[in-house]
Design a protein around this motif. Structure first.
Motif, PDB file in Angstrom:
ATOM      1  N   GLY A 212       1.587   8.953   4.378  1.00  0.00           N
ATOM      2  CA  GLY A 212       0.289   8.391   4.029  1.00  0.00           C
ATOM      3  C   GLY A 212       0.357   7.348   2.943  1.00  0.00           C
ATOM      4  N   ILE A 213       1.195   7.581   1.917  1.00  0.00           N
ATOM      5  CA  ILE A 213       1.322   6.615   0.828  1.00  0.00           C
ATOM      6  C   ILE A 213       1.840   5.279   1.362  1.00  0.00           C
ATOM      7  N   VAL A 214       2.822   5.386   2.263  1.00  0.00           N
ATOM      8  CA  VAL A 214       3.412   4.166   2.822  1.00  0.00           C
ATOM      9  C   VAL A 214       2.352   3.371   3.569  1.00  0.00           C
ATOM     10  N   ASN A 215       1.534   4.045   4.368  1.00  0.00           N
ATOM     11  CA  ASN A 215       0.494   3.359   5.137  1.00  0.00           C
ATOM     12  C   ASN A 215      -0.556   2.724   4.239  1.00  0.00           C
ATOM     13  N   LEU A 216      -0.901   3.399   3.166  1.00  0.00           N
ATOM     14  CA  LEU A 216      -1.883   2.841   2.241  1.00  0.00           C
ATOM     15  C   LEU A 216      -1.348   1.597   1.545  1.00  0.00           C
ATOM     16  N   GLU A 217      -0.097   1.685   1.133  1.00  0.00           N
ATOM     17  CA  GLU A 217       0.490   0.539   0.438  1.00  0.00           C
ATOM     18  C   GLU A 217       0.699  -0.638   1.397  1.00  0.00           C
ATOM     19  N   THR A 218       1.028  -0.324   2.647  1.00  0.00           N
ATOM     20  CA  THR A 218       1.146  -1.381   3.656  1.00  0.00           C
ATOM     21  C   THR A 218      -0.204  -2.046   3.887  1.00  0.00           C
ATOM     22  N   ALA A 219      -1.251  -1.233   3.893  1.00  0.00           N
ATOM     23  CA  ALA A 219      -2.601  -1.777   4.071  1.00  0.00           C
ATOM     24  C   ALA A 219      -2.934  -2.743   2.946  1.00  0.00           C
ATOM     25  N   LEU A 220      -2.546  -2.389   1.714  1.00  0.00           N
ATOM     26  CA  LEU A 220      -2.848  -3.259   0.578  1.00  0.00           C
ATOM     27  C   LEU A 220      -2.031  -4.544   0.631  1.00  0.00           C
ATOM     28  N   GLU A 221      -0.786  -4.438   1.104  1.00  0.00           N
ATOM     29  CA  GLU A 221       0.040  -5.638   1.256  1.00  0.00           C
ATOM     30  C   GLU A 221      -0.570  -6.591   2.283  1.00  0.00           C
ATOM     31  N   LYS A 222      -1.172  -6.014   3.335  1.00  0.00           N
ATOM     32  CA  LYS A 222      -1.772  -6.840   4.376  1.00  0.00           C
ATOM     33  C   LYS A 222      -3.049  -7.515   3.900  1.00  0.00           C
ATOM     34  N   ALA A 223      -3.758  -6.857   3.000  1.00  0.00           N
ATOM     35  CA  ALA A 223      -5.030  -7.424   2.529  1.00  0.00           C
ATOM     36  C   ALA A 223      -5.160  -7.184   1.040  1.00  0.00           C
ATOM     37  N   PRO A 224      -4.392  -7.909   0.237  1.00  0.00           N
ATOM     38  CA  PRO A 224      -4.405  -7.663  -1.218  1.00  0.00           C
ATOM     39  C   PRO A 224      -5.746  -7.951  -1.880  1.00  0.00           C
ATOM     40  N   ASP A 225      -6.587  -8.764  -1.250  1.00  0.00           N
ATOM     41  CA  ASP A 225      -7.891  -9.097  -1.846  1.00  0.00           C
ATOM     42  C   ASP A 225      -9.027  -8.280  -1.246  1.00  0.00           C
ATOM     43  N   ASN A 226      -8.686  -7.390  -0.367  1.00  0.00           N
ATOM     44  CA  ASN A 226      -9.716  -6.593   0.314  1.00  0.00           C
ATOM     45  C   ASN A 226     -10.187  -5.462  -0.600  1.00  0.00           C
ATOM     46  N   VAL A 227     -11.419  -5.564  -1.054  1.00  0.00           N
ATOM     47  CA  VAL A 227     -11.955  -4.578  -1.999  1.00  0.00           C
ATOM     48  C   VAL A 227     -11.990  -3.190  -1.365  1.00  0.00           C
ATOM     49  N   ALA A 228     -12.368  -3.125  -0.073  1.00  0.00           N
ATOM     50  CA  ALA A 228     -12.437  -1.825   0.601  1.00  0.00           C
ATOM     51  C   ALA A 228     -11.077  -1.149   0.612  1.00  0.00           C
ATOM     52  N   THR A 229     -10.021  -1.942   0.872  1.00  0.00           N
ATOM     53  CA  THR A 229      -8.664  -1.379   0.892  1.00  0.00           C
ATOM     54  C   THR A 229      -8.258  -0.917  -0.504  1.00  0.00           C
ATOM     55  N   GLN A 230      -8.570  -1.727  -1.493  1.00  0.00           N
ATOM     56  CA  GLN A 230      -8.239  -1.336  -2.869  1.00  0.00           C
ATOM     57  C   GLN A 230      -8.940  -0.038  -3.267  1.00  0.00           C
TER      58      GLN A 230
END
Length: 924
Positions: free
Chosen positions: A424-442
């Motif tokens: 799960g941590i890996v997927n979350l961090e990958t999500a943030l890498e894909k959208a570093p400016d995405n507030v929802a992801t953050q």
């Protein structure tokens, strides 16, 4: 006004009055024939209303004349008043009007009113009718036979009609009907098309042609025919409905609108028309209008799959998820797997917390669209909240196969962490890498770190956020929240000030600051911030709710003040549903149940009502002991939401209290059919046990987990079942477990029954005595104890009944038994009013009547005593003791012959009764 004009104004009304008077006088003197002449004249001028009046005047002049009836019936037929036409034409035949004239018209009326049974009895070969008329009447009779599925008679009639010497189009229609009866629709269509060329405007030809086009899957041709028919015969509403239905079925909704609009204006409550309008509105994206019309349609009985599906779709588009799930759940079983309606239903259920049902629906979704990953993730979250790890993992697995976007990966990561999957941590961090400016992801990753206790990573994420967006107040607020978790209030304050410098008006900041004040126990500051929010919006329910929570820690006066303030805000915003619900919750918390009902009274109990409304109102009705309204409320709730567990449990509680066990089982079975649930399964066994259906109850308990069987409530169920099965030892053991957990009346009676069924009567009495001493307010157990005390200690029994009388002044058993005990103790004056009240409650109860009669006998009121016996059928009284008391009173009243007849007419089975009867005979 000038006085000189007054004379003229008086003269004109007088002239009019004289003219009207003369006209009325003349009318009263007209003959039947004159009325008929006037009626025909009006009819010719198409003044139907005036013609009807004159025909009725003619009938009044001579009720036995057939001609006015016939002509009135014909007029009704021409004006599409078919039932009225049927009545008058039948009456014309009865009065002797030529059948050959009436039957062709009457057959048309029958056809329009659907009177198939009358049509099949009609003689189409009446003397005087032309072959063309015979062919038409015969065709209508043929249609009726087919409708009644009398194919043999229909085939025979077709053969007869072939013999008619006529080139009528109805002969051809009958010939085509032979193919219809044999389901050879193409052949029938070919013949009917030829007839349409011969008689293009004939209504019956057009009807049959349109029907055959529909049967042969040629909707475009059917529509064209029905359009032609409706244009020629606009008064035929039925065919307009058929045309609208065809147009909508074939997605030609815009063409349907011109037909729907005038009909709906004339019949605004018609269910089918509202359904059609709803379907049209939904197709055109007018979802609010669609939902409104479809709700009307459903409430009018048009609740078929199409209406439910489109109503659910429209509600979903309006984000009315309660209504969407209600409608879509009704048709889910009929939808094919992967249908879009299943996705909408699953999403609606998840948004309402109906997670098990959503999981069941998602098992039918293959996961072929981009939105499915979100749905599976959402379902996983909800199932995890319920502790359903097995199904949650299934949803996570499905989501993992589809998650590619940043948002999907973020949700998937949180889910995996929730089931201790480090991926799960890996997927979350990958999500943030894909959208570093995405507030929802953050925010999602931040929530994941916080939920997994990774405070340091949460801080690092917030700092990265600050580096990317230094003017954003949100990361400061998050860091402040983390500092508050660590009880670093100084750092939290500094961070909140930094957030304030960037977004001083942020509501999120205000709420975080309020949280800071409460943790710091600075309730005054928290209150000031809340007041600031309320100054901006007096109906801010979140602020009012927080203020109420603060007031609860202060005083009753503070609570009352906030409650009044909420009521005042509601007074200024009557349509604010959230505010109304909040006030009702406050009132409920203060046990002001009548006020709760008043506050909720304006909310209509339908699918638009908030979920909280149903439970609040139901509980308030129960607390006010308004059983009738509570029953209605819970039934309505369950009808609207049959899978709402809270609704079902509330209804079952009422069913149990009222002894409506069969009704409870119906509700339980409906629920379990679509939503397996351990608690409801246990209640099924409970209600089966109360109906003495032991085998079914045992089977029901086999469906629950093993550990549930050891619960005290379940032990109470098994105790009852063991008693019914004759296993006293097991019953007593289980009853004791249930009683130890809950010393309620049912468990008390189970223990007593367990002792007594095993022959331990003294132990049963001692247990009951101890229970009464510990719980004297338990009136049901006290009644049983008092009954047992009658034989052992009548004086103490009387004392118990006297106490019970205060709590249950209208209880028949208490009144009768206490009166009896007072009688036995010689307290006649005390016994009499109680006995009279008991008899008033049950005047036909022989035991109560006997008690009162014996009291009156002691008071030398023999005649009155006998009058009470006379009000019951003494010969049907089962008690020999009561019967002999009556005979003895007859003897006392010197009615010896009647006493002798009564003794001679009855056989006494018990020796003591036989001896007493013999003693009475010896006194005669």
């Amino acid at each position: 006004m000038k006085l000189i004009s007054a004379g003229k104004k008086i003269i004109m009304p007088m002239c009019i009055a004289l003219a009207v008077s003369g006209a009325l006088s003349g009318c009263s003197e007209k003959s039947m024939d004159e009325h008929l002449t006037m009626a025909r004249d009006y009819a010719q001028r198409q003044d139907t209303q005036a013609a009807v009046i004159e025909y009725k005047n003619a009938i009044r002049q001579n009720p036995q004349a057939p001609a006015p009836r016939f002509e009135l019936g014909r007029l009704y037929l021409m004006s599409n008043q078919f039932e009225a036409a049927e009545k008058e034409l039948n009456r014309a035949i009865e009065l002797g009007h030529p059948a050959s004239a009436v039957i062709p018209l009457l057959s048309q009326a029958y056809q329009q009113t659907g009177a198939e049974n009358a049509l099949v009895e009609m003689d189409y070969q009446v003397a005087g009718m032309s072959p063309q008329e015979q062919a038409e009447v015969g065709f209508y009779k043929l249609q009726a036979l087919a409708q009644l599925d009398k194919k043999t008679e229909a085939q025979a009639l077709i053969s007869e009609l072939r013999e008619l010497d006529s080139d009528s189009v109805y002969i051809g229609l009958s010939e085509a009907y032979a193919d219809i009866l044999n389901t050879d629709y193409p052949a029938a269509l070919e013949k009917t098309e030829q007839l349409a060329e011969q008689a293009p405007d004939n209504k019956d030809v057009l009807q049959q042609l349109g029907r055959l086009y529909a049967l042969t899957k040629q909707p475009a041709e059917a529509i064209d025919v029905y359009k032609q028919y409706v244009e020629l015969y606009p008064a035929d509403i039925t065919k307009q409905f058929a045309l609208i239905g065809l147009l909508i079925e074939n997605r030609r909704t815009e063409e349907a609108q011109p037909y729907v609009t005038p009909l709906l204006k004339k019949h605004p409550k018609n269910g089918l028309l509202n359904q059609y309008q709803g379907l049209i509105d939904s197709t055109l994206g007018r979802f609010e209008s669609a939902q409104r019309h479809l709700e009307k349609a459903i409430q009018s009985g048009q609740s078929g799959p199409a209406a439910r599906l489109v109503a659910g779709f429209s509600a979903y588009q309006l984000q009315d998820f309660a209504a969407a799930s209600q409608h879509l759940s009704m048709v889910a079983s009929t939808l094919p797997d992967n249908h879009p309606g299943l996705r909408m239903l699953a999403d609606s259920l998840l948004r309402q917390g109906e997670n098990e049902e959503a999981s069941d629906i998602l098992n039918r979704v293959g996961g072929n669209t981009e939105q499915d990953a979100e749905l599976f993730s959402k379902a996983g979250f909800q199932l995890l909240r319920e502790g359903n790890m097995v199904d949650a993992k299934k949803m996570i697995e499905k989501s993992g196969e589809l998650s590619t976007s940043a948002a999907d990966l973020a949700r998937l990561g949180v889910l995996q962490l929730s089931v201790n999957d480090i991926e799960g941590i890996v997927n979350l961090e990958t999500a943030l890498e894909k959208a570093p400016d995405n507030v929802a992801t953050q925010k999602t990753l931040m929530a994941a770190y916080v939920s997994t206790g990774q405070q340091q990573k949460a801080r690092e994420l917030a700092k990265q956020w600050l580096e990317q967006s230094p003017d954003d107040a949100v990361p400061y607020i998050y860091l402040a929240e983390l500092a508050m978790k660590d009880n670093d209030m100084a750092q939290a304050k500094k961070l909140l000030e930094s957030a304030k410098a960037r977004a001083p008006q942020s509501r999120e900041l205000t709420l975080a600051s309020i949280k800071f004040d409460i943790i710091a126990q600075d309730y005054g500051a928290a209150q000031q911030r809340l007041e600031k929010l309320l100054k901006q919006n007096p109906a801010d329910t979140q602020a009012l709710s927080l203020l109420y929570s603060l007031a609860q820690g202060e005083s009753a006066q503070a609570v009352e003040k906030i409650q009044k303030r909420t009521a005042a805000a509601l007074q200024q915003a009557q349509d604010n549903m959230s505010l109304r619900i909040l006030l009702a919750r406050m009132q409920f918390a203060q046990q002001q149940y009548a006020d709760v009902l008043t506050t909720l009274n304006s909310i209509k109990a339908d699918t638009a009502a908030p979920v909280t409304f149903w439970n609040l109102k139901g509980q308030a009705l129960i607390r006010t002991n308004d059983v009738a309204k509570a029953n209605t409320h819970y039934k309505q709730w369950v009808n609207l939401y049959p899978l709402d567990k809270t609704a079902v449990l509330g209804k079952l509680l009422l069913n149990d209290a009222q002894g409506k066990y069969k009704e409870a089982l119906v509700t339980v079975n409906q629920f379990l059919e679509k939503r397996p649930d351990t608690q409801i399964q246990v209640l099924k066994a409970y209600f089966l046990g109360l109906q003495q259906k032991t085998k079914e109850a045992r089977r029901s308990l086999q469906e629950v987990p093993e550990q549930v069987l050891s619960l005290p409530f379940v032990k109470g169920i098994t105790a009852r079942l063991s008693l019914l099965e004759g296993n006293s030892e097991a019953a007593l053991a289980d009853a004791k477990v249930a009683y130890e957990h809950a010393q309620n009346p049912k468990n008390t009676l189970l223990v007593v029954a367990g002792y007594e069924s095993s022959g331990q009567r003294q132990q049963a009495f001692e247990f009951l005595q101890q229970h009464y001493n510990n719980y004297p307010q338990d009136v049901r157990s006290a009644l049983l104890y008092a009954e047992r005390m009658i034989s052992q200690n009548p004086a103490e029994a009387a004392q118990i009944y006297a106490k019970l009388l205060n709590a249950m002044p209208e209880n028949f058993v208490v009144l009768n038994n206490l009166a009896y005990l007072y009688l036995e103790q010689g307290q006649i004056a005390d016994a009499e009013p109680l006995a009279r009240r008991a008899v008033a409650l049950q005047p036909k109860n022989a035991e109560a009547v006997d008690t009162l009669a014996q009291i009156l006998k002691q008071q030398q009121k023999t005649a009155e005593a006998l009058s009470f016996y006379d009000k019951i059928k003494i010969e049907n009284v089962g008690s020999d003791a009561v019967y002999l008391n009556y005979v003895e009173l007859l003897i006392t009243a010197q009615q010896r012959q009647l006493a002798k007849r009564r003794l001679d007419s009855r056989q006494f089975s018990q020796p003591e009764d036989q001896q007493r009867a013999q003693a009475l005979r010896e006194t005669l």
